[in-house]
Design a protein around this motif. Sequence first.
Motif, mmCIF file in Angstrom:
data_model
loop_
_atom_site.group_PDB
_atom_site.id
_atom_site.type_symbol
_atom_site.label_atom_id
_atom_site.label_comp_id
_atom_site.label_asym_id
_atom_site.label_seq_id
_atom_site.Cartn_x
_atom_site.Cartn_y
_atom_site.Cartn_z
ATOM 1 N N ASP A 1 95.877 7.842 46.527
ATOM 2 C CA ASP A 1 95.180 7.719 47.732
ATOM 3 C C ASP A 1 93.798 7.810 47.453
ATOM 4 O O ASP A 1 92.984 8.429 48.532
ATOM 5 N N GLY A 2 93.305 7.271 46.414
ATOM 6 C CA GLY A 2 91.655 7.584 45.953
ATOM 7 C C GLY A 2 91.322 8.601 45.308
ATOM 8 O O GLY A 2 90.226 8.891 45.008
ATOM 9 N N PHE A 3 92.259 9.635 45.310
ATOM 10 C CA PHE A 3 91.933 10.941 44.467
ATOM 11 C C PHE A 3 91.915 10.867 43.159
ATOM 12 O O PHE A 3 92.987 10.277 42.642
ATOM 13 N N THR A 4 90.967 11.143 42.594
ATOM 14 C CA THR A 4 91.002 10.845 41.132
ATOM 15 C C THR A 4 90.945 12.199 40.066
ATOM 16 O O THR A 4 91.303 12.215 39.035
ATOM 17 N N HIS A 5 90.288 13.391 40.576
ATOM 18 C CA HIS A 5 90.243 14.347 39.961
ATOM 19 C C HIS A 5 91.129 15.697 40.601
ATOM 20 O O HIS A 5 91.088 15.747 41.746
ATOM 21 N N CYS A 6 91.886 16.266 39.757
ATOM 22 C CA CYS A 6 92.798 17.390 40.290
ATOM 23 C C CYS A 6 92.321 18.718 39.493
ATOM 24 O O CYS A 6 92.105 18.565 38.161
ATOM 25 N N PHE A 7 92.042 19.833 40.267
ATOM 26 C CA PHE A 7 91.867 21.139 39.483
ATOM 27 C C PHE A 7 92.960 22.117 40.103
ATOM 28 O O PHE A 7 93.056 22.289 41.423
ATOM 29 N N THR A 8 93.408 22.769 39.065
ATOM 30 C CA THR A 8 94.384 24.054 39.452
ATOM 31 C C THR A 8 93.894 25.206 39.154
ATOM 32 O O THR A 8 93.361 25.616 37.848
ATOM 33 N N GLY B 1 80.579 22.603 36.923
ATOM 34 C CA GLY B 1 80.404 23.767 38.131
ATOM 35 C C GLY B 1 81.491 24.219 38.465
ATOM 36 O O GLY B 1 81.565 25.730 38.543
ATOM 37 N N LEU B 2 82.475 23.541 38.471
ATOM 38 C CA LEU B 2 83.877 24.186 38.975
ATOM 39 C C LEU B 2 84.423 24.985 37.754
ATOM 40 O O LEU B 2 84.940 26.251 37.943
ATOM 41 N N GLY B 3 84.433 24.661 36.758
ATOM 42 C CA GLY B 3 85.081 25.273 35.604
ATOM 43 C C GLY B 3 84.111 26.640 35.493
ATOM 44 O O GLY B 3 84.598 27.568 34.859
ATOM 45 N N ALA B 4 82.843 26.674 35.650
ATOM 46 C CA ALA B 4 82.050 27.682 35.222
ATOM 47 C C ALA B 4 82.473 28.814 36.420
ATOM 48 O O ALA B 4 82.238 30.255 36.161
ATOM 49 N N LEU B 5 83.145 28.370 37.441
ATOM 50 C CA LEU B 5 83.433 29.679 38.435
ATOM 51 C C LEU B 5 84.482 30.622 37.780
ATOM 52 O O LEU B 5 84.506 31.909 38.027
ATOM 53 N N ARG B 6 85.070 30.366 36.612
ATOM 54 C CA ARG B 6 86.209 31.173 36.062
ATOM 55 C C ARG B 6 85.263 32.268 35.332
ATOM 56 O O ARG B 6 86.175 33.335 35.489
ATOM 57 N N GLN B 7 84.272 31.985 34.916
ATOM 58 C CA GLN B 7 83.437 33.080 34.081
ATOM 59 C C GLN B 7 82.609 33.976 35.464
ATOM 60 O O GLN B 7 82.544 35.305 35.125
ATOM 61 N N ALA B 8 82.606 33.392 36.291
ATOM 62 C CA ALA B 8 81.733 34.186 37.339
ATOM 63 C C ALA B 8 82.595 34.789 38.379
ATOM 64 O O ALA B 8 82.223 35.779 39.036
ATOM 65 N N ILE B 9 83.936 34.516 38.516
ATOM 66 C CA ILE B 9 84.900 35.031 39.469
ATOM 67 C C ILE B 9 85.906 35.629 38.646
ATOM 68 O O ILE B 9 87.017 34.941 38.354
ATOM 69 N N PRO B 10 85.961 37.053 38.556
ATOM 70 C CA PRO B 10 86.936 37.404 37.687
ATOM 71 C C PRO B 10 88.555 37.441 37.995
ATOM 72 O O PRO B 10 89.514 37.635 37.426
ATOM 73 N N GLN B 11 88.608 37.227 39.650
ATOM 74 C CA GLN B 11 89.819 37.098 39.935
ATOM 75 C C GLN B 11 90.532 35.595 39.837
ATOM 76 O O GLN B 11 91.848 35.542 39.818
ATOM 77 N N ILE B 12 90.118 34.890 39.143
ATOM 78 C CA ILE B 12 90.629 33.588 38.664
ATOM 79 C C ILE B 12 91.452 33.885 37.456
ATOM 80 O O ILE B 12 90.886 33.973 36.327
ATOM 81 N N ALA B 13 92.694 33.621 37.422
ATOM 82 C CA ALA B 13 93.438 34.083 36.161
ATOM 83 C C ALA B 13 93.418 32.806 35.104
ATOM 84 O O ALA B 13 94.061 33.143 34.318
ATOM 85 N N GLY B 14 93.596 31.860 35.862
ATOM 86 C CA GLY B 14 93.720 30.640 35.200
ATOM 87 C C GLY B 14 93.120 29.368 35.535
ATOM 88 O O GLY B 14 92.816 29.275 36.828
ATOM 89 N N TYR B 15 92.830 28.261 35.014
ATOM 90 C CA TYR B 15 91.971 27.115 35.260
ATOM 91 C C TYR B 15 92.250 26.054 34.651
ATOM 92 O O TYR B 15 92.302 26.116 33.153
ATOM 93 N N GLU B 16 92.718 24.884 35.222
ATOM 94 C CA GLU B 16 92.762 23.536 34.376
ATOM 95 C C GLU B 16 92.433 22.734 35.263
ATOM 96 O O GLU B 16 92.375 22.509 36.450
ATOM 97 N N TRP B 17 92.076 21.479 34.536
ATOM 98 C CA TRP B 17 91.842 20.193 35.453
ATOM 99 C C TRP B 17 91.849 19.003 34.761
ATOM 100 O O TRP B 17 92.482 18.834 33.586
ATOM 101 N N GLY B 18 92.202 17.897 35.485
ATOM 102 C CA GLY B 18 92.448 16.535 34.819
ATOM 103 C C GLY B 18 92.184 15.398 35.674
ATOM 104 O O GLY B 18 91.870 15.644 36.791
ATOM 105 N N THR B 19 92.255 14.143 35.029
ATOM 106 C CA THR B 19 91.831 12.957 35.983
ATOM 107 C C THR B 19 93.325 12.385 36.152
ATOM 108 O O THR B 19 94.357 12.439 35.299
ATOM 109 N N ASN B 20 93.467 11.820 37.296
ATOM 110 C CA ASN B 20 94.710 11.028 37.537
ATOM 111 C C ASN B 20 94.951 9.781 36.372
ATOM 112 O O ASN B 20 94.283 9.021 36.220
ATOM 113 N N VAL B 21 96.308 9.940 36.058
ATOM 114 C CA VAL B 21 96.895 8.992 35.044
ATOM 115 C C VAL B 21 97.997 8.423 35.398
ATOM 116 O O VAL B 21 98.837 7.572 34.628
#
Length: 109
Positions: free
Chosen positions: A62-69, A35-55
């Motif tokens: 501190d319990g955060f496992t997923h990061c989105f840029t 759902g978050l990744g789909a926002l790139r197609q829906a919102i033209p102002q997003i110039a770039g998108y990437e994500w990953g899990t904590n390694v």
Amino acid sequence: MTAATTATAATLRHIVMFSFKEGTTPARIDALVAGLGALRQAIPQIAGYEWGTNVSPENMNDGFTHCFTLTFASAEDRDAYLVHPAHQAFVGTLGDCVQRALVLDYWAQ
């Protein structure tokens, strides 16, 4: 460097991190990521998108496992994203599975 120079010479990064409620299924997390990744197609102002899990081996997440840029060319583009109906609809889906969210914006140096 002035604020105006920074706004035109640098890239604005919007970092979002999530920790999930206990019992959140992998399928629900996958749906959130999609759902978050789909926002790139829906919102033209997003110039770039990437994500990953904590390694990180440091165990300081501190319990955060997923990061989105998300990358924006300007503060105005980021602001348009924040109020965009597609983003607002996505945010409305988080309550059932997100324990905590952390958001940080910065101008890339």
